[in-house]
Design an enzyme around this catalytic site. Structure first.
Site, PDB file in Angstrom:
ATOM      1  N   ARG A 217      81.718 -29.950   3.924  1.00  0.00           N
ATOM      2  CA  ARG A 217      80.955 -30.716   2.938  1.00  0.00           C
ATOM      3  C   ARG A 217      80.810 -32.168   3.370  1.00  0.00           C
ATOM      4  O   ARG A 217      79.807 -32.828   3.075  1.00  0.00           O
ATOM      5  CB  ARG A 217      81.635 -30.635   1.568  1.00  0.00           C
ATOM      6  CG  ARG A 217      81.028 -31.564   0.527  1.00  0.00           C
ATOM      7  CD  ARG A 217      81.514 -31.270  -0.883  1.00  0.00           C
ATOM      8  NE  ARG A 217      82.952 -31.101  -0.942  1.00  0.00           N
ATOM      9  CZ  ARG A 217      83.843 -32.092  -0.963  1.00  0.00           C
ATOM     10  NH1 ARG A 217      83.437 -33.356  -0.875  1.00  0.00           N
ATOM     11  NH2 ARG A 217      85.129 -31.839  -1.055  1.00  0.00           N
TER      12      ARG A 217
ATOM     13  N   TYR B 230      55.130 -38.036  -7.801  1.00  0.00           N
ATOM     14  CA  TYR B 230      55.446 -36.613  -7.884  1.00  0.00           C
ATOM     15  C   TYR B 230      56.090 -36.291  -9.238  1.00  0.00           C
ATOM     16  O   TYR B 230      57.002 -36.989  -9.692  1.00  0.00           O
ATOM     17  CB  TYR B 230      56.376 -36.230  -6.739  1.00  0.00           C
ATOM     18  CG  TYR B 230      56.942 -34.832  -6.856  1.00  0.00           C
ATOM     19  CD1 TYR B 230      56.100 -33.726  -7.008  1.00  0.00           C
ATOM     20  CD2 TYR B 230      58.309 -34.616  -6.829  1.00  0.00           C
ATOM     21  CE1 TYR B 230      56.617 -32.454  -7.128  1.00  0.00           C
ATOM     22  CE2 TYR B 230      58.838 -33.340  -6.940  1.00  0.00           C
ATOM     23  CZ  TYR B 230      57.983 -32.259  -7.094  1.00  0.00           C
ATOM     24  OH  TYR B 230      58.495 -30.996  -7.222  1.00  0.00           O
TER      25      TYR B 230
ATOM     26  N   ASP C 153      59.316 -43.295  -0.770  1.00  0.00           N
ATOM     27  CA  ASP C 153      59.156 -41.870  -0.491  1.00  0.00           C
ATOM     28  C   ASP C 153      58.039 -41.738   0.546  1.00  0.00           C
ATOM     29  O   ASP C 153      56.881 -42.036   0.269  1.00  0.00           O
ATOM     30  CB  ASP C 153      58.790 -41.131  -1.779  1.00  0.00           C
ATOM     31  CG  ASP C 153      58.726 -39.617  -1.592  1.00  0.00           C
ATOM     32  OD1 ASP C 153      58.432 -39.166  -0.475  1.00  0.00           O
ATOM     33  OD2 ASP C 153      58.949 -38.890  -2.576  1.00  0.00           O
TER      34      ASP C 153
ATOM     35  N   LYS D  26      58.630 -30.568   3.780  1.00  0.00           N
ATOM     36  CA  LYS D  26      57.207 -30.704   4.054  1.00  0.00           C
ATOM     37  C   LYS D  26      56.949 -30.901   5.555  1.00  0.00           C
ATOM     38  O   LYS D  26      57.174 -30.002   6.338  1.00  0.00           O
ATOM     39  CB  LYS D  26      56.649 -31.849   3.209  1.00  0.00           C
ATOM     40  CG  LYS D  26      57.061 -31.813   1.733  1.00  0.00           C
ATOM     41  CD  LYS D  26      56.769 -30.490   1.043  1.00  0.00           C
ATOM     42  CE  LYS D  26      56.892 -30.554  -0.477  1.00  0.00           C
ATOM     43  NZ  LYS D  26      58.259 -30.677  -0.985  1.00  0.00           N
TER      44      LYS D  26
END
Length: 384
Positions: A45, A97, A169, A194
């Protein structure tokens, strides 16, 4: 190192085998050589060698000092909002978004954080809305889905003058075409699902800061270690694979997108085309000053809502699906899919309506894409 070289070779250190690809370390935990001695890896982790290789590559591409590979783009947005405290004020763009709006309005607002939506293209307005409580300016440029362009340099100056952070972003362009950190942003994030992935087979997010030793980096490191939103080793390996073709993919997609955007304007069914590569885009000069490419995203409006909805059923090559940036071209109906939770007042203010479609241009032959759009729009208009 130039972008193409970084994309292809990444940061893999060649071992005794001479392997060109980074190994996949599918280990949850790591053996210690002795008490108070470590290989640098303790628990999966916290760190994993495959993920480390990806994070080093992302940092190199973004022009930053430290990057984190995360389980989704929304995990990256979540980390940015988690930097805020009760009483903090955050400026967000009106065109944004829908998932980011949902996280702000329905989750983080309950913790006493004040989110304010403004037209980020208006620099004077942004300056006037800054308060002593403003902790963060968050931007998308180009914006999703109306393709508004934000002046990264100017907003960085405003944020820093008030002791605030600027987070950008960069999903629509990727670091191949735009590097917000080099323009003054403190944080750059991507939905790696993306363009960074580009194959529609990994859900991923990335977050990068300029200085690995900064207090900001240390705070994000604490959040990542404590919350555990890290990308898995296998997905990290797939992302490393994908980055090898990032440059050639996005440049081909950009070339096709410009051709399609210009062609869409000639169709009788289409009323408006939004693409930052068109020379009459309102912020074309600004975009050219801060980016090296225009990407593969186009939004356009048709004459009626019925035509917009009907066209989706007549596509043959292009897929009616959410997401973007992959090798397959996708057509999306934002008002129902990606922006369903967008407040009605913002829909009105931005111009996003039920006639808008968003096209992610893939790697198919551009003439085949035009042919599919033409036949689908013609049938949809006749049916409408």
């Amino acid at each position: 190192m130039k972008d193409f070289s970084a994309e292809v070779h990444g940061c893999h250190t060649y071992d005794a085998t001479g392997a060109l690809t980074t190994p996949v370390y599918l280990s949850a935990t790591f053996r210690h050589p002795a008490f108070r001695r470590s290989t640098g890896y303790d628990y999966g982790r916290v760190a994993n060698p495959t993920r480390t290789a990806l994070e080093q590559t992302i940092a190199l591409l973004e022009g930053g000092g430290r990057a984190w590979a995360l389980s989704s783009g929304m995990a990256a947005v979540n980390l940015v909002f988690a930097l805020c405290r009760a009483g903090d004020h955050v400026l967000l763009p009106e065109d944004l978004y829908g998932g980011t709006m949902r996280l702000a309005n329905e989750i983080y607002s309950r913790y006493g954080i004040d989110f304010e939506y403004i037209d980020m293209r208006d620099i004077a307005l942004a300056r006037s809305r800054m308060r002593k409580e403003t902790k963060l300016i968050f931007i998308e440029t180009p914006s999703n889905p109306m393709m508004f362009v934000t002046d990264i340099r100017a907003l960085a100056e405003i944020a820093h003058a008030h002791g605030a952070l600027l987070a950008a972003d960069n999903t629509f362009l990727s670091p191949h075409f735009q590097k917000p950190l080099e323009l003054g942003a403190d944080i750059v994030l991507e939905s790696g699902t993306k363009y960074l992935c580009g194959h529609n087979d990994v859900i991923c997010g990335t977050l990068t800061v300029r200085d690995a030793d900064s207090d900001l980096a240390k705070e994000i490191e604490l959040l990542v270690k404590s919350e555990g939103p890290n990308l898995s080793p296998m997905d990290s390996w797939l992302m490393l694979r994908s980055l090898k073709t990032l440059g050639v993919r996005v440049e081909r997609q950009e070339e096709s997108a410009l051709t399609i955007a210009q062609w869409l304007r000639t169709l009788p069914e289409v009323t408006d085309v939004y693409y930052v590569g068109l020379s009459d885009h309102p912020q074309y000069a600004l975009h050219q000053s801060q980016s090296t490419g225009c990407g593969g995203m186009i939004s356009f409006k048709v004459k009626t809502p019925e035509t917009a909805q009907n066209v989706l059923a007549h596509l043959k090559l292009i897929a009616f699906a959410e997401s973007l940036g992959g090798v397959e071209s996708l057509l999306t109906y934002p008002i129902v899919q990606t922006h369903a939770e967008m407040p009605r007042d913002l829909i009105t203010r931005t111009g996003l309506d039920d006639r808008l479609l968003r096209l992610s241009v893939g790697l198919e032959d551009v003439e085949d894409l035009k042919e599919d759009l033409a036949q689908a729009l013609k049938k949809a208009a006749q049916k409408g």
